[in-house]
Design an enzyme around this catalytic site. Structure first.
Site, PDB file in Angstrom:
ATOM      1  N   GLU A 154      23.877  32.187  33.785  1.00 14.81           N
ATOM      2  CA  GLU A 154      24.932  31.217  33.480  1.00 14.81           C
ATOM      3  C   GLU A 154      24.489  30.429  32.277  1.00 14.81           C
ATOM      4  O   GLU A 154      23.634  29.550  32.385  1.00 14.81           O
ATOM      5  CB  GLU A 154      25.179  30.288  34.687  1.00 14.81           C
ATOM      6  N   ASP A 194      35.083  31.383  35.861  1.00 19.01           N
ATOM      7  CA  ASP A 194      34.411  30.120  35.621  1.00 19.01           C
ATOM      8  C   ASP A 194      35.483  29.049  35.518  1.00 19.01           C
ATOM      9  O   ASP A 194      36.534  29.270  34.911  1.00 19.01           O
ATOM     10  CB  ASP A 194      33.579  30.181  34.340  1.00 19.01           C
ATOM     11  N   ASP A 233      39.022  19.260  45.071  1.00 17.05           N
ATOM     12  CA  ASP A 233      40.399  19.349  45.582  1.00 17.05           C
ATOM     13  C   ASP A 233      40.913  18.030  46.181  1.00 17.05           C
ATOM     14  O   ASP A 233      42.074  17.684  45.953  1.00 17.05           O
ATOM     15  CB  ASP A 233      40.517  20.472  46.636  1.00 17.05           C
ATOM     16  N   THR A 238      31.155  36.653  42.846  1.00 18.53           N
ATOM     17  CA  THR A 238      31.110  35.215  43.115  1.00 18.53           C
ATOM     18  C   THR A 238      30.395  34.953  44.435  1.00 18.53           C
ATOM     19  O   THR A 238      30.463  35.775  45.355  1.00 18.53           O
ATOM     20  CB  THR A 238      32.530  34.599  43.176  1.00 18.53           C
ATOM     21  N   PHE A 267      38.149  23.137  48.360  1.00 15.36           N
ATOM     22  CA  PHE A 267      36.732  22.950  48.052  1.00 15.36           C
ATOM     23  C   PHE A 267      36.589  22.034  46.842  1.00 15.36           C
ATOM     24  O   PHE A 267      37.577  21.644  46.212  1.00 15.36           O
ATOM     25  CB  PHE A 267      36.056  24.301  47.807  1.00 15.36           C
ATOM     26  N   GLY A 268      35.352  21.713  46.518  1.00 19.90           N
ATOM     27  CA  GLY A 268      35.051  20.952  45.302  1.00 19.90           C
ATOM     28  C   GLY A 268      35.881  19.680  45.184  1.00 19.90           C
ATOM     29  O   GLY A 268      35.987  18.895  46.134  1.00 19.90           O
ATOM     30  N   LYS A 320      36.783  30.491  46.317  1.00 19.45           N
ATOM     31  CA  LYS A 320      37.344  31.165  45.139  1.00 19.45           C
ATOM     32  C   LYS A 320      37.766  32.581  45.523  1.00 19.45           C
ATOM     33  O   LYS A 320      38.824  33.042  45.134  1.00 19.45           O
ATOM     34  CB  LYS A 320      36.281  31.288  44.035  1.00 19.45           C
ATOM     35  N   ARG A 330      43.612  28.468  38.794  1.00 18.74           N
ATOM     36  CA  ARG A 330      43.107  29.798  39.150  1.00 18.74           C
ATOM     37  C   ARG A 330      44.273  30.768  39.330  1.00 18.74           C
ATOM     38  O   ARG A 330      44.206  31.928  38.928  1.00 18.74           O
ATOM     39  CB  ARG A 330      42.270  29.685  40.427  1.00 18.74           C
ATOM     40  N   ASN A 365      31.152  32.026  45.810  1.00 17.63           N
ATOM     41  CA  ASN A 365      32.031  30.965  46.322  1.00 17.63           C
ATOM     42  C   ASN A 365      33.164  31.584  47.142  1.00 17.63           C
ATOM     43  O   ASN A 365      34.111  32.158  46.602  1.00 17.63           O
ATOM     44  CB  ASN A 365      32.588  30.176  45.124  1.00 17.63           C
TER      45      ASN A 365
END
Ligand code: IMP
Length: 191
Positions: free
Chosen positions: A41, A70, A149, A12, A146-147, A17, A176, A14
């Site tokens: 991807e 993913d 959240d 990854t 992140f993202g 993650k 996750r 990220n």
């Protein structure tokens, strides 16, 4: 090197993650190493299909056991959008864009899904899914994580968004964490 000694690679780029997954796996004494392996991807409406294609692509040219993950945000009133396209939607309209799209929505129900894929060379790839149900908040709250959240409030929480939680708190509830715990239990009894 026996399989027991083999280092599991988490492919990854990220870092969020990676921190979440390695933090969770350390509870099971499983250590992983991050490698930002470029991979194919595919486009699909299914996270499982994307994760499967991804792990086959990465695992095919790596000698060590490999994990890929993913994930995506699925909003009920938007027919599951942005789902597998979450990363693109985050980069383009972001959390604020989602709040705008949701202004007239009847329901704010949503879920985060994660699919962790594991491949030990010479074996079939395995998938470990995890889901957390919740709702989209009416404004941005919190700057952690992140993202998306800061706009996701898990149903099993105390009303705070993931963005307001520490990583440990998020790891008690998140999609996750559910996927990773499934993997950890399988790994400890099967490796
Ligand atoms: P991908 O799995 O790398 O394709 O990215 C999934 C995208 O979904 C991320 O870029 C985030 O925008 C979003 N996402 C997935 N999991 C989370 C999470 O735990 N918190 C916030 N956003 C997430």
């Amino acid at each position: 090197m026996s399989q027991l000694d083999e280092q599991v690679i988490f492919a990854t780029g990220n870092v969020h993650k990676y921190r979440e997954v390695s933090g969770l796996l350390s509870e099971y004494n499983i250590t992983i190493e991050q490698e930002d392996i470029k991979r194919l991807e595919i486009q699909s409406d299914s996270l499982e299909e994307i994760a499967m294609a991804s792990i086959k692509n990465v695992g095919g040219h790596h000698g060590s056991p490999v994990l890929v993950e993913d994930s995506g945000l699925f909003i009920d009133s938007l027919g599951g959008f942005p789902g597998p396209y979450s990363s693109y939607v985050y980069r383009t309209i972001g959390s604020i864009g989602i709040l705008q799209v949701m202004k007239e929505a009847d329901s704010r129900d949503a879920s985060f899904k994660s699919v962790l894929a594991y491949l030990n060379p010479g074996n079939e790839p395995l998938l470990f899914p995890g889901v957390v149900s919740g709702r989209i908040s009416t404004s941005l709250s919190g700057s952690r994580g992140f993202g998306f959240d800061p706009i996701f409030v898990p149903n099993e929480g105390d009303g705070r968004t993931f963005g307001e939680m520490t990583m440990q708190e998020k790891n008690r509830l998140s999609h996750r964490s559910k996927a990773v715990r499934r993997f950890a239990l399988w790994y400890l009894s099967n490796r």
